[in-house]
Design a protein around this motif. Structure first.
Motif, PDB file in Angstrom:
ATOM      1  N   MET B 166       0.867  -1.191   0.000  1.00 31.91           N
ATOM      2  CA  MET B 166       0.000   0.000   0.000  1.00 31.91           C
ATOM      3  C   MET B 166       0.896   1.230   0.000  1.00 31.91           C
ATOM      4  O   MET B 166       1.346   1.674   1.053  1.00 31.91           O
ATOM      5  CB  MET B 166      -0.910   0.004   1.227  1.00 31.91           C
ATOM      6  N   LYS B 167       1.107   1.761  -1.162  1.00 25.90           N
ATOM      7  CA  LYS B 167       2.053   2.879  -1.265  1.00 25.90           C
ATOM      8  C   LYS B 167       1.574   4.082  -0.452  1.00 25.90           C
ATOM      9  O   LYS B 167       2.349   4.959  -0.101  1.00 25.90           O
ATOM     10  CB  LYS B 167       2.225   3.287  -2.733  1.00 25.90           C
ATOM     11  N   THR B 168       0.279   4.080  -0.135  1.00 23.84           N
ATOM     12  CA  THR B 168      -0.278   5.213   0.600  1.00 23.84           C
ATOM     13  C   THR B 168      -0.469   4.898   2.086  1.00 23.84           C
ATOM     14  O   THR B 168      -1.199   5.588   2.775  1.00 23.84           O
ATOM     15  CB  THR B 168      -1.654   5.583   0.019  1.00 23.84           C
ATOM     16  N   PHE B 169       0.233   3.852   2.592  1.00 15.93           N
ATOM     17  CA  PHE B 169      -0.104   3.441   3.963  1.00 15.93           C
ATOM     18  C   PHE B 169       0.231   4.519   4.991  1.00 15.93           C
ATOM     19  O   PHE B 169      -0.330   4.528   6.080  1.00 15.93           O
ATOM     20  CB  PHE B 169       0.496   2.070   4.311  1.00 15.93           C
ATOM     21  N   GLU B 170       1.106   5.437   4.626  1.00 20.63           N
ATOM     22  CA  GLU B 170       1.434   6.505   5.585  1.00 20.63           C
ATOM     23  C   GLU B 170       0.285   7.493   5.757  1.00 20.63           C
ATOM     24  O   GLU B 170       0.318   8.344   6.637  1.00 20.63           O
ATOM     25  CB  GLU B 170       2.733   7.200   5.189  1.00 20.63           C
ATOM     26  N   GLN B 171      -0.725   7.357   4.912  1.00 23.79           N
ATOM     27  CA  GLN B 171      -1.921   8.194   5.088  1.00 23.79           C
ATOM     28  C   GLN B 171      -2.888   7.571   6.100  1.00 23.79           C
ATOM     29  O   GLN B 171      -3.944   8.139   6.378  1.00 23.79           O
ATOM     30  CB  GLN B 171      -2.638   8.389   3.749  1.00 23.79           C
ATOM     31  N   TYR B 172      -2.543   6.397   6.599  1.00 20.59           N
ATOM     32  CA  TYR B 172      -3.401   5.711   7.572  1.00 20.59           C
ATOM     33  C   TYR B 172      -2.761   5.738   8.956  1.00 20.59           C
ATOM     34  O   TYR B 172      -1.532   5.747   9.080  1.00 20.59           O
ATOM     35  CB  TYR B 172      -3.589   4.239   7.180  1.00 20.59           C
ATOM     36  N   GLN B 173      -3.612   5.694   9.971  1.00 20.75           N
ATOM     37  CA  GLN B 173      -3.136   5.482  11.335  1.00 20.75           C
ATOM     38  C   GLN B 173      -3.039   3.978  11.552  1.00 20.75           C
ATOM     39  O   GLN B 173      -4.063   3.297  11.633  1.00 20.75           O
ATOM     40  CB  GLN B 173      -4.109   6.106  12.329  1.00 20.75           C
ATOM     41  N   LEU B 174      -1.820   3.469  11.616  1.00 18.91           N
ATOM     42  CA  LEU B 174      -1.619   2.028  11.819  1.00 18.91           C
ATOM     43  C   LEU B 174      -1.707   1.700  13.306  1.00 18.91           C
ATOM     44  O   LEU B 174      -1.264   2.482  14.154  1.00 18.91           O
ATOM     45  CB  LEU B 174      -0.238   1.598  11.305  1.00 18.91           C
ATOM     46  N   ASN B 175      -2.223   0.519  13.635  1.00 17.23           N
ATOM     47  CA  ASN B 175      -2.110   0.072  15.027  1.00 17.23           C
ATOM     48  C   ASN B 175      -0.769  -0.644  15.220  1.00 17.23           C
ATOM     49  O   ASN B 175      -0.014  -0.870  14.256  1.00 17.23           O
ATOM     50  CB  ASN B 175      -3.319  -0.798  15.442  1.00 17.23           C
ATOM     51  N   ASP B 176      -0.463  -0.975  16.471  1.00 18.20           N
ATOM     52  CA  ASP B 176       0.851  -1.553  16.759  1.00 18.20           C
ATOM     53  C   ASP B 176       1.100  -2.837  15.974  1.00 18.20           C
ATOM     54  O   ASP B 176       2.202  -3.065  15.467  1.00 18.20           O
ATOM     55  CB  ASP B 176       1.001  -1.831  18.266  1.00 18.20           C
ATOM     56  N   TYR B 177       0.077  -3.697  15.884  1.00 24.53           N
ATOM     57  CA  TYR B 177       0.328  -4.975  15.204  1.00 24.53           C
ATOM     58  C   TYR B 177       0.547  -4.774  13.706  1.00 24.53           C
ATOM     59  O   TYR B 177       1.231  -5.594  13.077  1.00 24.53           O
ATOM     60  CB  TYR B 177      -0.787  -5.993  15.485  1.00 24.53           C
ATOM     61  N   ALA B 178       0.022  -3.702  13.152  1.00 22.16           N
ATOM     62  CA  ALA B 178       0.296  -3.397  11.742  1.00 22.16           C
ATOM     63  C   ALA B 178       1.786  -3.081  11.565  1.00 22.16           C
ATOM     64  O   ALA B 178       2.430  -3.572  10.624  1.00 22.16           O
ATOM     65  CB  ALA B 178      -0.569  -2.236  11.272  1.00 22.16           C
ATOM     66  N   TYR B 179       2.350  -2.288  12.479  1.00 23.49           N
ATOM     67  CA  TYR B 179       3.796  -2.013  12.404  1.00 23.49           C
ATOM     68  C   TYR B 179       4.605  -3.294  12.615  1.00 23.49           C
ATOM     69  O   TYR B 179       5.620  -3.525  11.954  1.00 23.49           O
ATOM     70  CB  TYR B 179       4.207  -0.978  13.456  1.00 23.49           C
TER      71      TYR B 179
END
Lengths: 237, 237
Positions: B166-179
């Motif tokens: 997802m080239k745009t993933f920085e536009q999302y608020q990720l949760n810890d498990y996503a990181y």
């Protein structure tokens, strides 16, 4: 083959399976760093408790003890200290016994109690913990405290950091979360401060104006001190 | 800011929080690969069920349906097919409806039902899933099936793979498990087959002589097909 297991939260641990194993408890933001800093700065011992009432009872029976801890990341009313490692200076904690009321970290330690030995780890002492673990010859269980029952990034990174420092880790049977933690740490190890700043607890501390607490908690391997939890008390190993 | 959350197991998801979100369900070994392979090979639809009895009832009412699935990684007695993607060839599944009895994968799909749309992902289609997610404009929840309530390495890697695409993933608020998932995938992406071979489910399949199933499940981005789960059935999106 010995086992090396990592659990993402204390809730996911089955305490009965810890017998004759070594347990390592991690709560990077901020309990385990506060503990390490206190012992480095000369504190005699730390008594972790889950309940504020228990902390006050201990204090009333032992007026010289210091009261530290948090609820919802903030200092508890009437306590001497909060849960920021920056508060636990030598001037304040040297030769003192500290009662530390942190709900999550204390529960993680309680969960670990059936283990043979219980060590306390953070990013700050992961190399020292790894060396110690390699000498035990026992199965190892690393317990991340997590946050409200969910995995937390900073605890998982510290677990990965310990494994990465165990040069002999290939002699152990790792569980899936151990591989996940190791892989995650390997990706982020050059930028730990900024990565932790994006985590749930990192953002929470930033909102509360406590971003200065994240810096010391994200430093890697700046001490050889490994706290030991035994008979409900924490001392330098 | 939109959210992009990853959950390590279906048990850790709160279904009520999925309303108006896009859900992605992952069960790399082997249900989601079996589903993707079946649809690629012309299957009309797949009906996932948790219980063997439900599968037999459906089969008795619809004798032309194929019965596939597993219990403890092994084919169910009397069924046409097990849960190996290698069995679901065009010759066998083309234009067929398949009843797929897999306890864990089916429960993960059930958990996702309150979501607006539910897609099915594996390493094989992570890029296609990522592109699709980026177009939805909604909050995203990625549900790893996990194993018996614990995180599994292969599902976490697939979740990380989707985020990395997802080239745009920085536009999302990720949760810890996503990181955590993203970091883990980034470390292991060049050696996925061997890493999955070390996982709990990988070792289990190896013990059962099914190591040949791991190869197709560990291949990255070899299809644009994204299965959609709707009204209790799975079709090609």
């Amino acid at each position: 083959m010995k086992t090396l297991q990592v659990f993402p939260t204390w809730q996911s641990v089955v305490p009965g399976e810890l017998h004759n194993k070594i347990a390592v408890v991690i709560d990077v933001l901020r309990a385990t760093n506060t503990i390490i800093t206190s012992l480095k700065n000369g504190a005699r011992e730390i008594i972790p408790v889950s309940e504020i009432e228990t902390a006050w009872e201990l204090k009333n029976n032992n007026p010289s003890y210091l009261l530290g801890g948090e609820r919802n990341s903030q200092k508890i009313s009437g306590f001497d200290l909060g849960n920021s490692p920056l508060e636990y200076t030598r001037q304040i904690v040297n030769e003192k016994t500290i009662i530390l009321a942190t709900s999550n970290g204390s529960k993680a330690l309680k969960t670990a109690e059936p283990a043979k030995d219980i060590f306390i780890a953070s990013l700050a002492n992961s190399k020292a913990v790894a060396h110690l673990l390699a000498t035990t010859g026992l199965d190892i269980t690393i317990i991340c405290a997590g946050t409200l029952g969910s995995p937390s990034l900073e605890d998982t990174l510290a677990a990965g950091s310990i494994i990465s420092e165990m040069k002999t880790f290939e002699q152990y049977q790792l569980n899936d979360y151990a591989y996940i933690a190791l892989g995650s740490f390997t990706s982020y190890k050059w930028d730990i401060f900024n990565v932790i700043l994006q985590s749930r607890n990192g953002r929470r501390l930033e909102e509360l104006g406590m971003v200065s607490d994240i810096k010391p908690c994200s430093l890697l391997n700046n001490t050889d001190l490994v706290p030991l939890y035994k008979h409900s008390k924490i001392t330098a190993n």
